[in-house]
Design a protein around this motif. Structure first.
Motif, mmCIF file in Angstrom:
data_model
loop_
_atom_site.group_PDB
_atom_site.id
_atom_site.type_symbol
_atom_site.label_atom_id
_atom_site.label_comp_id
_atom_site.label_asym_id
_atom_site.label_seq_id
_atom_site.Cartn_x
_atom_site.Cartn_y
_atom_site.Cartn_z
ATOM 1 N N ALA B 172 -34.031 37.656 -26.905
ATOM 2 C CA ALA B 172 -32.711 37.454 -26.294
ATOM 3 C C ALA B 172 -32.729 37.814 -24.821
ATOM 4 O O ALA B 172 -33.581 38.567 -24.355
ATOM 5 C CB ALA B 172 -31.663 38.278 -27.020
ATOM 6 N N LEU B 173 -31.744 37.240 -24.109
ATOM 7 C CA LEU B 173 -31.464 37.580 -22.712
ATOM 8 C C LEU B 173 -30.004 38.006 -22.668
ATOM 9 O O LEU B 173 -29.121 37.239 -23.069
ATOM 10 C CB LEU B 173 -31.676 36.339 -21.829
ATOM 11 C CG LEU B 173 -31.121 36.426 -20.404
ATOM 12 C CD1 LEU B 173 -31.922 37.416 -19.559
ATOM 13 C CD2 LEU B 173 -31.109 35.046 -19.734
ATOM 14 N N ILE B 174 -29.743 39.226 -22.227
ATOM 15 C CA ILE B 174 -28.353 39.671 -22.095
ATOM 16 C C ILE B 174 -27.850 39.314 -20.708
ATOM 17 O O ILE B 174 -28.473 39.657 -19.703
ATOM 18 C CB ILE B 174 -28.207 41.191 -22.310
ATOM 19 C CG1 ILE B 174 -28.725 41.594 -23.695
ATOM 20 C CG2 ILE B 174 -26.740 41.604 -22.159
ATOM 21 C CD1 ILE B 174 -28.618 43.096 -23.997
ATOM 22 N N ILE B 175 -26.742 38.582 -20.676
ATOM 23 C CA ILE B 175 -26.081 38.213 -19.421
ATOM 24 C C ILE B 175 -24.701 38.846 -19.390
ATOM 25 O O ILE B 175 -23.959 38.759 -20.363
ATOM 26 C CB ILE B 175 -25.973 36.671 -19.296
ATOM 27 C CG1 ILE B 175 -27.361 36.083 -19.013
ATOM 28 C CG2 ILE B 175 -24.971 36.271 -18.215
ATOM 29 C CD1 ILE B 175 -27.342 34.596 -18.748
ATOM 30 N N ASN B 176 -24.374 39.472 -18.280
ATOM 31 C CA ASN B 176 -23.100 40.180 -18.155
ATOM 32 C C ASN B 176 -22.435 39.698 -16.866
ATOM 33 O O ASN B 176 -22.807 40.109 -15.779
ATOM 34 C CB ASN B 176 -23.383 41.691 -18.108
ATOM 35 C CG ASN B 176 -22.153 42.541 -17.835
ATOM 36 O OD1 ASN B 176 -22.224 43.498 -17.089
ATOM 37 N ND2 ASN B 176 -21.025 42.201 -18.440
ATOM 38 N N SER B 177 -21.470 38.785 -17.042
ATOM 39 C CA SER B 177 -20.787 38.187 -15.886
ATOM 40 C C SER B 177 -19.328 37.950 -16.244
ATOM 41 O O SER B 177 -19.066 37.359 -17.294
ATOM 42 C CB SER B 177 -21.471 36.865 -15.516
ATOM 43 O OG SER B 177 -20.684 36.123 -14.609
ATOM 44 N N PRO B 178 -18.379 38.403 -15.411
ATOM 45 C CA PRO B 178 -18.509 39.210 -14.203
ATOM 46 C C PRO B 178 -19.307 40.483 -14.488
ATOM 47 O O PRO B 178 -19.163 41.077 -15.544
ATOM 48 C CB PRO B 178 -17.061 39.531 -13.820
ATOM 49 C CG PRO B 178 -16.256 38.412 -14.431
ATOM 50 C CD PRO B 178 -16.974 38.040 -15.677
ATOM 51 N N ASN B 179 -20.102 40.865 -13.498
ATOM 52 C CA ASN B 179 -21.139 41.841 -13.747
ATOM 53 C C ASN B 179 -20.707 43.291 -13.497
ATOM 54 O O ASN B 179 -20.052 43.606 -12.507
ATOM 55 C CB ASN B 179 -22.349 41.519 -12.856
ATOM 56 C CG ASN B 179 -23.542 42.411 -13.135
ATOM 57 O OD1 ASN B 179 -23.823 43.333 -12.381
ATOM 58 N ND2 ASN B 179 -24.234 42.166 -14.232
ATOM 59 N N ASN B 180 -21.101 44.142 -14.426
ATOM 60 C CA ASN B 180 -21.097 45.584 -14.243
ATOM 61 C C ASN B 180 -22.539 45.950 -13.959
ATOM 62 O O ASN B 180 -23.396 45.697 -14.808
ATOM 63 C CB ASN B 180 -20.608 46.259 -15.527
ATOM 64 C CG ASN B 180 -20.742 47.765 -15.494
ATOM 65 O OD1 ASN B 180 -20.992 48.357 -14.466
ATOM 66 N ND2 ASN B 180 -20.595 48.378 -16.667
ATOM 67 N N PRO B 181 -22.885 46.467 -12.812
ATOM 68 C CA PRO B 181 -22.054 47.143 -11.812
ATOM 69 C C PRO B 181 -21.773 46.361 -10.524
ATOM 70 O O PRO B 181 -21.099 46.914 -9.661
ATOM 71 C CB PRO B 181 -22.932 48.339 -11.446
ATOM 72 C CG PRO B 181 -24.320 47.766 -11.478
ATOM 73 C CD PRO B 181 -24.308 46.752 -12.597
ATOM 74 N N THR B 182 -22.236 45.118 -10.367
ATOM 75 C CA THR B 182 -22.173 44.530 -9.010
ATOM 76 C C THR B 182 -20.864 43.809 -8.710
ATOM 77 O O THR B 182 -20.565 43.556 -7.542
ATOM 78 C CB THR B 182 -23.316 43.501 -8.798
ATOM 79 O OG1 THR B 182 -23.120 42.419 -9.715
ATOM 80 C CG2 THR B 182 -24.673 44.133 -9.002
#
Lengths: 394, 394
Positions: B172-182
């Motif tokens: 798997a690839l975890i994608i976090n968007s809108p991103n924490n922390p940027t």
């Protein structure tokens, strides 16, 4: 493509799902009221009115950021303090908020505790018959569940059998009293003997062995029978409590863990359990429900209604010629089967009766009949049980 | 005595706890209003009034046995259907209740998905900087988190770097968007390139590689920026959503998982995720909150208030001479540090400013400043930031 652990579980799951589907098929064919579904521990009695009042009160009086916000992973300090006070009043313990961790029901609590304690290969002992999920919970952390054979004389735990099953790898003993599936309440004498065995084994091996007391049924005891509070018998006891049955809130996933100050390395165990709550993805027990149950600590469900069901079902089944243990607690009847329990449960379906084979609890030769149903369901089911008994020549 | 995994976590936990304790110490010394705590992603804005109305409505109209009782481990069918309909309307997807599993927040959802997919040694890739808990969640199932180095030009994910980090063991690839922390929102172009890399690698290795879209910040996007819906770009996408931020309900632990019908072996993955929900001890997402959020699918938190904070803080910090990425989403400012980020975060405490070093997110040289606080906190903090900047000669 999915994990091997889950693949095994998905394959084993089919039996339980088959029962659900069978129930739905029967209900569609004969009408829901003509299907006697005793398979699930889902309370049919509503939560006390005080719960709704408490929820509305919390929403009216408290700030929404507080009510729905993050708090410490262990839960609101005020809630944990109120629970500690209530336990101290009832059981003469000396807990404070530093001994309580709010949990996502007892199932969440058990997972947090097992994750805290277990290394791969560690052993967790329990008495047969036992709640089928214990095996899954222990395997989550690569532990090994060791089942003490059932004492079929009266289903009290057998401490003499226990002793031989404790090894240097034993990390915990899960005790569930009032018991699912037998309805037996473990006596103070049984608990004292168990504690003595564990004390001796701790000394022999130089290890810490925890009792994990799984207590969703604590408040469901009949005829004034006392349910011993285990931390008073054995200092390395961790309690996992739930309001699922005592306040009929199983869907809300709200309970707590007690880690007594006198437990070995208490602070480390407590801190690790808080971290386990976080990293396992619970983060914290649902916040509104924490605040609501703290306002309902004096409330209980209608035990009288379960008691009525208990007596009605026990009389009905024994009148049919079946042999049951008369339950002292919980809401399960544990009935001896006149044939293989899986075959018997299959035969029961012909009469629209759904029960769970004892094999699912590590104890063949019995079925579990959950009487947390409407009284009318029991009344209507008795002629069907009569026919089932006759089929087996009872 | 406790598990080795937990022992390591307990030791690493001390840095985070030290920050908590430091915050409390500073608050006791200087007053809570003179401490500028930007360390936590705990929304300071209350849940919309519709949430309270929905909860009371559920309690008034629905039967208590239904509201607080067990349902399928996946959640109420009606709730899952309503969520599917809402997603379909917003994103042109074609989900039904059979694609949705209610979860105990996004953290619970991520654990369920990782438990469903991972065998020991399997790899899960993510882009730096990343939410520190991903490592813990992946290690829960003995997987290995592989971090793609940060693209410090604009913190968009770098697909060319990604390709070299995918192996036959990548699950798997975890994608976090809108991103924490940027605070960066991954563009449709970035997502398309990522999807192309994964498609190619799936073909090369003959494996299934899932995108796990961690989306607690989906609704928090500014200036009309579009947050691409990932199932439309890549069929093996599993979405983990939470209402923690979008409805300011972080303490309630309520979210959902989306498993699209077009995903590889969809039915097996879905069934396994339901079982994982059960055996990990979640059992089901909190019942009352399920029914409440289903009545609030058109509601969102006050994004305008976050936007005000965003602009105020960005202007204030850049006026001081600091360099920040102007966030497009979430409620975090990602600020370059003029010195080692841990040293800088330590220096900030002298001015009662609490921020999290980028090292905690796998990306040294930055700090994360959570602006989900009262506007007044930001206003009062700016002179303190000014002094901090001067200390570093900015």
């Amino acid at each position: 493509m999915i994990s091997e652990k889950m693949m095994k579980l998905a394959q084993n799951n089919s039996a339980i799902r088959a029962m659900f589907e069978e129930g739905n098929r029967l209900a569609a064919q004969y009408g829901r009221e003509n299907v006697y579904d005793f398979s699930l521990g889902n309370p049919n009695f509503p939560a006390p009115a005080a719960v709704k009042k408490a929820i509305v009160d919390v929403l009216d009086r408290e700030d929404a950021v507080f009510v729905h916000g993050y708090m410490s992973n262990a839960g609101y300090e005020s809630v944990r303090g109120a629970i500690a006070d209530s336990l101290n009043k009832r059981f003469g313990t000396a807990f404070g908020d530093g001994n309580i961790i709010m949990s996502v029901g007892a199932a969440g609590g058990l997972n947090v505790v097992l994750r805290t304690l277990l290394n791969p290969g560690d052993e967790v002992v329990t008495f047969s018959p036992y709640f089928v999920e214990y095996g899954n919970y222990v395997r989550n952390y690569d532990g090994v569940l060791v089942a003490v054979p059932a004492n079929t004389a009266d289903f009290q735990p057998d401490p003499s059998m226990l002793s031989g099953m404790i090894t240097p790898k034993t990390k915990a003993l899960i005790i569930n009293s009032p018991n699912n599936p037998t309805g037996v309440v473990y006596s103070a004498e049984s608990i004292r003997k168990i504690a003595a065995v564990l004390e001796a084994k701790q000394k022999e091996y130089g290890t810490s062995i925890f009792i994990i007391a799984d207590e969703p049924y604590r408040e469901l005891a009949y005829d004034g029978v006392e349910v011993p509070y285990l931390t008073k018998f054995y200092k390395n006891t961790i309690v996992c409590y739930s309001w699922s049955k005592s306040l009929s809130l199983p869907g809300e996933r709200i309970g707590y863990i007690v880690i007594p100050g006198e437990a070995d390395e208490y602070q480390l165990v407590f801190d690790a359990a808080c971290i386990a709550t976080r990293v396992l993805g619970f983060v914290n027990a649902p916040s509104l429900q924490q605040l609501a149950v703290a306002r309902c600590l004096e409330e209980t469900t209608d035990v009288g209604a379960y008691d009525t069901n208990r007596k009605l079902l026990y009389k009905g089944l024994t009148d049919c010629g079946f042999t049951c243990a008369f339950p002292q607690g919980a809401f399960y009847m544990w009935m001896k089967t006149p044939a293989d329990d899986r075959e018997f449960a299959g035969a029961a379906k012909k009469y629209n009766i759904l029960v769970v084979p004892g094999t699912s609890f590590g104890c063949p030769g019995y079925v579990r009949i959950a009487y947390c149903v409407a009284k009318a369901t029991i009344e209507r089911s008795l002629p069907a049980f009569k026919k089932l008994a006759q089929e087996y020549g009872l």
